[in-house]
Design a protein around this motif. Sequence first.
Motif, PDB file in Angstrom:
ATOM      1  N   GLN A 245       0.812  -1.210   0.000  1.00  0.00           N
ATOM      2  CA  GLN A 245       0.000   0.000   0.000  1.00  0.00           C
ATOM      3  C   GLN A 245       0.851   1.268   0.000  1.00  0.00           C
ATOM      4  O   GLN A 245       0.414   2.291  -0.512  1.00  0.00           O
ATOM      5  N   LYS A 246       2.040   1.202   0.567  1.00  0.00           N
ATOM      6  CA  LYS A 246       2.885   2.388   0.620  1.00  0.00           C
ATOM      7  C   LYS A 246       3.946   2.385  -0.469  1.00  0.00           C
ATOM      8  O   LYS A 246       4.363   3.431  -0.935  1.00  0.00           O
ATOM      9  N   GLU A 247       4.408   1.187  -0.846  1.00  0.00           N
ATOM     10  CA  GLU A 247       5.515   1.106  -1.793  1.00  0.00           C
ATOM     11  C   GLU A 247       5.070   1.424  -3.216  1.00  0.00           C
ATOM     12  O   GLU A 247       5.751   2.148  -3.939  1.00  0.00           O
ATOM     13  N   GLU A 248       3.947   0.846  -3.649  1.00  0.00           N
ATOM     14  CA  GLU A 248       3.511   1.044  -5.034  1.00  0.00           C
ATOM     15  C   GLU A 248       3.236   2.503  -5.359  1.00  0.00           C
ATOM     16  O   GLU A 248       3.717   2.996  -6.383  1.00  0.00           O
ATOM     17  N   PRO A 249       2.463   3.245  -4.530  1.00  0.00           N
ATOM     18  CA  PRO A 249       2.267   4.659  -4.877  1.00  0.00           C
ATOM     19  C   PRO A 249       3.574   5.444  -4.920  1.00  0.00           C
ATOM     20  O   PRO A 249       3.739   6.330  -5.758  1.00  0.00           O
ATOM     21  N   PHE A 250       4.524   5.111  -4.048  1.00  0.00           N
ATOM     22  CA  PHE A 250       5.805   5.819  -4.057  1.00  0.00           C
ATOM     23  C   PHE A 250       6.576   5.541  -5.345  1.00  0.00           C
ATOM     24  O   PHE A 250       7.072   6.466  -5.997  1.00  0.00           O
ATOM     25  N   VAL A 251       6.686   4.269  -5.715  1.00  0.00           N
ATOM     26  CA  VAL A 251       7.443   3.901  -6.916  1.00  0.00           C
ATOM     27  C   VAL A 251       6.786   4.499  -8.162  1.00  0.00           C
ATOM     28  O   VAL A 251       7.455   5.081  -9.018  1.00  0.00           O
ATOM     29  N   LEU A 252       5.466   4.360  -8.257  1.00  0.00           N
ATOM     30  CA  LEU A 252       4.763   4.888  -9.427  1.00  0.00           C
ATOM     31  C   LEU A 252       4.799   6.410  -9.454  1.00  0.00           C
ATOM     32  O   LEU A 252       4.893   7.020 -10.520  1.00  0.00           O
ATOM     33  N   SER A 253       4.741   7.019  -8.290  1.00  0.00           N
ATOM     34  CA  SER A 253       4.815   8.476  -8.207  1.00  0.00           C
ATOM     35  C   SER A 253       6.190   8.969  -8.645  1.00  0.00           C
ATOM     36  O   SER A 253       6.299   9.948  -9.389  1.00  0.00           O
ATOM     37  N   PHE A 254       7.233   8.302  -8.179  1.00  0.00           N
ATOM     38  CA  PHE A 254       8.589   8.689  -8.572  1.00  0.00           C
ATOM     39  C   PHE A 254       8.780   8.532 -10.081  1.00  0.00           C
ATOM     40  O   PHE A 254       9.316   9.422 -10.743  1.00  0.00           O
TER      41      PHE A 254
END
Length: 187
Positions: free
Chosen positions: A38-47
Amino acid sequence: MTFQDLFSLLTQYKPLLLGIMLFAPWIALAICVVIPGQKEEPFVLSFNLGMALLSLVLAVGYVLFATNNGGWARVMKEADILLMLAPCYYVGISFWVTKQRLPLNQVPVARMVQGIALIAAGYLGLAWMLKSMRIVIFSFIPFQYLVFLLLGLTGIMYFGYLRVTGADTHKDKMEDELNSLRRKGRL
């Protein structure tokens, strides 16, 4: 470092930049598949999406810089077509990968881009309206129409501000929590 130095440096390392822009969305997708969360995917996709948009801004900046200093003839002589098209590919594939993994409302960069676009559209409309308005316009158009147009453009900019800050999504979360409490009989 000047803009000219930056863009000459980018053309010097063209193969490396093209490789990064071609494979970065797929690397982000692989990271999201290998490490779901839940926290990793939005961060990676956001970056990834942020870097794609930065590359697009740099490409547009180069075109603006070159046209101001030498016109379209200079752009056609100096610009490398692969370096101009790669950011478009990078942004398009990054948006597609992001939409495949998560809704765009859960990716902070996508919300920020939507908000900034709304603010920019409202500002451009407001600036055009104020630039082209003359005192004679008040004799042709009723004043309340101009006020409604001004309020509409301000509302668009405010909605963009809410998208940037994420305040428009908190309302949905609050309503979901209230509905869950109602179902449990606590409210």
